[in-house]
Design a protein around this motif. Structure first.
Motif, PDB file in Angstrom:
ATOM      1  N   ARG A  45       0.824  -1.209   0.000  1.00  0.00           N
ATOM      2  CA  ARG A  45       0.000   0.000   0.000  1.00  0.00           C
ATOM      3  C   ARG A  45       0.856   1.257   0.000  1.00  0.00           C
ATOM      4  N   VAL A 156     -14.111   8.668  -1.139  1.00  0.00           N
ATOM      5  CA  VAL A 156     -13.281   8.340   0.026  1.00  0.00           C
ATOM      6  C   VAL A 156     -12.879   6.867   0.013  1.00  0.00           C
ATOM      7  N   GLU A 157     -13.749   6.016  -0.538  1.00  0.00           N
ATOM      8  CA  GLU A 157     -13.471   4.577  -0.565  1.00  0.00           C
ATOM      9  C   GLU A 157     -12.232   4.238  -1.380  1.00  0.00           C
ATOM     10  N   GLY A 159      -9.411   5.555  -1.207  1.00  0.00           N
ATOM     11  CA  GLY A 159      -8.229   5.590  -0.359  1.00  0.00           C
ATOM     12  C   GLY A 159      -8.356   4.793   0.911  1.00  0.00           C
ATOM     13  N   GLN A 160      -9.603   4.581   1.379  1.00  0.00           N
ATOM     14  CA  GLN A 160      -9.791   3.957   2.680  1.00  0.00           C
ATOM     15  C   GLN A 160     -10.580   2.649   2.627  1.00  0.00           C
ATOM     16  N   HIS A 162     -11.897  -1.238   1.056  1.00  0.00           N
ATOM     17  CA  HIS A 162     -11.286  -2.540   0.785  1.00  0.00           C
ATOM     18  C   HIS A 162     -12.093  -3.281  -0.276  1.00  0.00           C
ATOM     19  N   PRO A 167      -6.677  -3.472   0.487  1.00  0.00           N
ATOM     20  CA  PRO A 167      -6.899  -2.019   0.512  1.00  0.00           C
ATOM     21  C   PRO A 167      -7.102  -1.483  -0.905  1.00  0.00           C
ATOM     22  N   THR A 234      -7.339  10.833  -0.265  1.00  0.00           N
ATOM     23  CA  THR A 234      -8.376  10.092   0.457  1.00  0.00           C
ATOM     24  C   THR A 234      -7.779   9.102   1.448  1.00  0.00           C
ATOM     25  N   SER A 235      -6.548   8.696   1.249  1.00  0.00           N
ATOM     26  CA  SER A 235      -5.902   7.779   2.193  1.00  0.00           C
ATOM     27  C   SER A 235      -5.576   8.466   3.508  1.00  0.00           C
ATOM     28  N   GLU A 237      -6.642  11.720   4.180  1.00  0.00           N
ATOM     29  CA  GLU A 237      -7.667  12.753   4.386  1.00  0.00           C
ATOM     30  C   GLU A 237      -7.113  14.165   4.265  1.00  0.00           C
TER      31      GLU A 237
END
Length: 328
Positions: A45, A156-157, A159-160, A162, A167, A234-235, A237
């Motif tokens: 990642r 947002v998904e 970067g955060q 799964h 990830p 996004t990971s 923020e």
């Protein structure tokens, strides 16, 4: 298989892959928790964004160019888009504005290289400075760090989130690698990029629109940079625009050259970028676990980059005249 034949089968990509495997084995045997599933996922990642940027650099380098404005385009376009969302603009409109800025500024870079015939090194270095200065002065106000608004929606998904336990930054990086692979291998535009990088005068004689293709390379690179910026922001923020002044662009060049992509153009593929990215990922992860100082890590990466460029200059001379300089 005799030893001579084995040596002939080795190239830079295979050597780097073997070094990656060797480092992985050594770190697995000597470092606690290196083989832990969480650490391995963190390793991949951590270099996902670097790998995505490497794909953009690959396309430009294949066409005998280089793009030092890649990180500046990534940082300013995404930071501006997030600031637009904070100011009340709908997410889709803001993201579209950021993407159009990235593509537009990349097109200007491509025009400078293709039509004004400014050497790519100088054109992209100047553009990187311009993008950062213009962005900070007229687009992003008040802070070096633009924090992600709370109402970014599903983006947002990227970067955060799964997918199948992986990830999303890793999934997006893999998807981008597949798209670039298919583009370079199975489209006419991909074939034209290779042809221009291999022999620009012959490509022009053969009927390829060289100047538009050179500009297109930078536009594609700019679009990829925007995707990398979305993953970065996004990971964590936030988008820290000071990354423009960091060593990140040199890390991008490192993974491309280290993997075996020829700076002379026309030689290389997505696999080279993946191999180079994995080696740097394993090396950085191991040094972090060993608590090696950040400045020492940068020194080591710089030496590796220098060695990779020396090897590339020997294996892939810029032209016939360059290749004969050692005979003088």
């Amino acid at each position: 298989m005799d030893i001579g034949k084995a040596f002939r089968l080795l190239n830079q990509e295979r050597i780097v892959f073997l070094l990656t495997v060797l480092l992985f084995v050594v770190f697995s045997l000597t470092l606690n928790n290196f083989l832990a599933a969480g650490n391995l996922l963190s390793l991949v990642r951590s270099v996902a964004v670097l790998g995505i940027l490497g794909l953009g650099m690959l396309i430009v380098v294949l066409g005998r160019g280089i793009d030092l404005s890649l990180v500046a385009t990534m940082a300013i376009s995404v930071a501006w888009a997030m600031q637009l969302v904070s100011q009340g603009m709908p997410v889709y409109a803001a993201m579209t504005s950021g993407l159009l800025f990235a593509l537009g500024i990349a097109l200007i870079t491509g025009i400078l290289v293709a039509y004004a015939e400014i050497p790519p090194l100088f054109a992209t270095l100047a553009m990187a400075t311009f993008i950062y200065g213009f962005g900070r002065a007229h687009m992003i106000t008040g802070t070096d760090v633009v924090y992600m608004p709370k109402d970014m929606g599903w983006i947002v998904e990227l970067g955060q989130g799964h997918f199948l336990g992986l990830p999303m930054p890793i999934v997006v990086a893999a998807a981008m690698a597949l798209v670039v692979f298919l583009f370079l291998k199975y489209t006419k535009l991909g074939a034209f990029i290779y042809a221009i990088g291999d022999n620009l005068p012959a490509s022009r004689i053969g009927g390829i629109s060289v100047r538009p293709m050179l500009a297109l390379q930078y536009v594609i690179s700019g679009g990829i940079a925007f995707v990398a910026g979305i993953i970065t922001a996004t990971s964590v923020e936030a988008m820290n625009t000071r990354v423009v002044n960091s060593n990140m662009i040199y890390d991008v060049i490192l993974v491309v050259v280290l993997g075996g992509v020829g700076l002379s153009g026309g030689r290389g593929n997505v696999r080279n970028v993946i191999v180079g990215t994995l080696l740097i990922g394993v090396l950085m992860n191991g040094m972090t676990i060993m608590d090696v100082q950040y400045t020492i890590q940068n020194v080591i990466k710089s030496l590796i980059l220098l060695l990779a460029i020396v090897v590339d200059s020997i294996v892939n001379p810029r032209d016939e005249q360059t290749g004969q300089q050692g005979d003088i």
